[in-house]
Enzyme design. Structure first.
Site, short mmCIF file in Angstrom:
data_model
loop_
_atom_site.label_atom_id
_atom_site.label_comp_id
_atom_site.label_asym_id
_atom_site.label_seq_id
_atom_site.Cartn_x
_atom_site.Cartn_y
_atom_site.Cartn_z
N ARG A 214 5.88 6.87 1.67
CA ARG A 214 6.37 5.89 2.70
C ARG A 214 6.42 6.68 4.05
NH1 ARG A 214 12.34 3.11 2.97
NH2 ARG A 214 10.99 1.99 1.62
N HIS B 233 4.75 -3.51 2.33
CA HIS B 233 5.81 -2.85 1.23
C HIS B 233 5.71 -3.65 0.06
CE1 HIS B 233 8.99 -0.64 -0.36
NE2 HIS B 233 9.98 -0.88 0.47
N ARG C 286 16.70 2.85 -1.80
CA ARG C 286 16.23 1.96 -3.05
C ARG C 286 15.06 2.37 -3.62
NH1 ARG C 286 20.26 -0.25 -0.68
NH2 ARG C 286 18.92 0.54 1.21
N THR C 287 14.11 2.50 -2.55
CA THR C 287 12.47 2.76 -2.90
C THR C 287 12.42 4.23 -3.73
OG1 THR C 287 12.02 1.37 -1.17
CG2 THR C 287 10.31 2.51 -2.22
N LYS D 134 4.75 23.95 10.08
CA LYS D 134 4.08 25.17 10.32
C LYS D 134 2.75 24.79 11.15
CE LYS D 134 5.56 27.77 6.52
NZ LYS D 134 5.23 28.18 5.07
N1 CP Z 1 14.03 -2.30 0.32
C1 CP Z 1 13.90 -1.07 0.74
O1 CP Z 1 13.01 -0.52 1.01
O2 CP Z 1 15.04 -0.03 0.82
P1 CP Z 1 15.06 1.58 1.23
O3 CP Z 1 14.61 1.42 2.42
O4 CP Z 1 16.32 1.92 1.11
O5 CP Z 1 13.87 2.14 0.39
#
Ligand code: CP
Length: 301
Positions: free
Chosen positions: A99, A127, A49-50, A78
């Site tokens: 992320r 998040h 999703r993100t 490397k």
């Molecule tokens: N909600 C969420 O962060 O989903 P993903 O891990 O799929 O990005």
């Protein structure tokens, strides 16, 4: 707002402004233009999703993206340092969306580069873009963020989405029910934070007896990848599952939300009830992320 690293960095006014911009983008009243802008999506942890909603958000605004999904095909293999990787990517792009499994890594990145950095999840910490889309989903379904009764259920210990959401909702005089196995309780630092803001919360282990007075039930996955000892995960997996009969006495306005992915904590028999909102919630992520990028890049004030 130069970066978006933690919900603790945002004021109530900034959150409400983001909600307003997101609503106007969804309604077509604001049409941001990101032509000639490039977002670098650096994902050192898996995402559906993100990553794809940021990619979609950028493309809907006529912008472009470059995507690093893991380090397998990059010069990190490397021996290139994280700082050098970031500084290089910053030469090509206008914004970094990152992320990582490492807590604090997005904050570190924002100190290394001089373009905006968005935290798309850092370990069990924060998040914030998920929290903002959650808030937008709550406003859309409840008409307000104020004075609601919110249940947060599941992995409250390692769940970065619930950490960010609890801190954000604390600005709106809510009442919380934290529902989790005792091993996965909400961390003390979040509870101390809520106490200092005089936000009421109660803790429970049982989901089915504690949802009838809620406006929002926010369910999360028990995250296998966050457990140091796999045996602890084996003991807890499947320890609570929301099923359709449990919703027989809930409030009419209840919405069941989930950041997704789900494993088994919401039975699929909930999906076609009027309470299920997790897939529209994911769609709201595109509008919210359009708003975040537009504000950070100065396209929308
Ligand atoms: N909600 C969420 O962060 O989903 P993903 O891990 O799929 O990005």
């Amino acid at each position: 707002m130069k970066n978006l690293i933690s919900m603790r960095d945002l004021s109530k006014e900034e959150i409400l402004h983001l909600m307003d911009v997101t609503g106007k983008i969804e309604a077509g009243k604001i049409v941001p233009n990101m032509q000639r802008k490039l977002a670098a999506l650096l994902f050192f942890e898996p995402s559906t999703r993100t990553m794809f909603s940021f990619d979609t958000a950028m493309k809907r605004m006529n912008g472009d993206t470059i995507i690093m999904s893991g380090t397998g095909q990059t010069s990190v293999k490397k021996g290139e340092s994280f700082a050098d990787t970031l500084q290089t990517i910053a030469q090509y792009s206008d914004i970094i969306i990152m992320r990582s499994p490492v807590e604090g890594s997005a904050r570190y990145a924002s100190e290394v580069v001089d373009i905006p950095v968005v935290n798309a999840g850092d370990g069990a910490n924060q998040h914030p873009t998920q929290a903002l889309l959650d808030l937008y989903s709550i406003v859309k379904t409840q008409g307000t963020l104020e004075n609601l009764s919110i249940g947060l259920a599941g992995d409250l210990r390692f769940g970065r989405t619930v950490h960010s959401l609890a801190q954000a909702m604390a600005l709106f005089n809510v009442k919380f029910k934290f529902i989790s196995p005792s091993f996965l309780k909400m961390p003390q630092y979040i509870k101390d934070d809520l106490k200092s803001q005089k936000i009421e919360f109660e803790e429970y282990e049982n989901i089915e007896d504690n949802i009838d007075d809620l406006d929002v039930l926010y369910v999360t996955r028990i995250q296998k990848e966050r457990f140091a000892d796999p045996e602890d995960y084996e003991k807890l997996k499947g320890s609570y599952i929301l099923e359709r009969p449990m919703l027989s006495n809930v409030k009419e306005n209840l919405k069941v939300m989930h950041p997704l992915p789900r494993v088994d904590e919401i039975h699929t028999d909930v999906d076609n009830t009027e309470f299920a909102y997790y897939f529209p919630q994911a769609k709201n992520g595109v509008y919210t992320r359009q708003a975040i990028i537009s504000i950070l890049l100065g396209e929308v004030r």
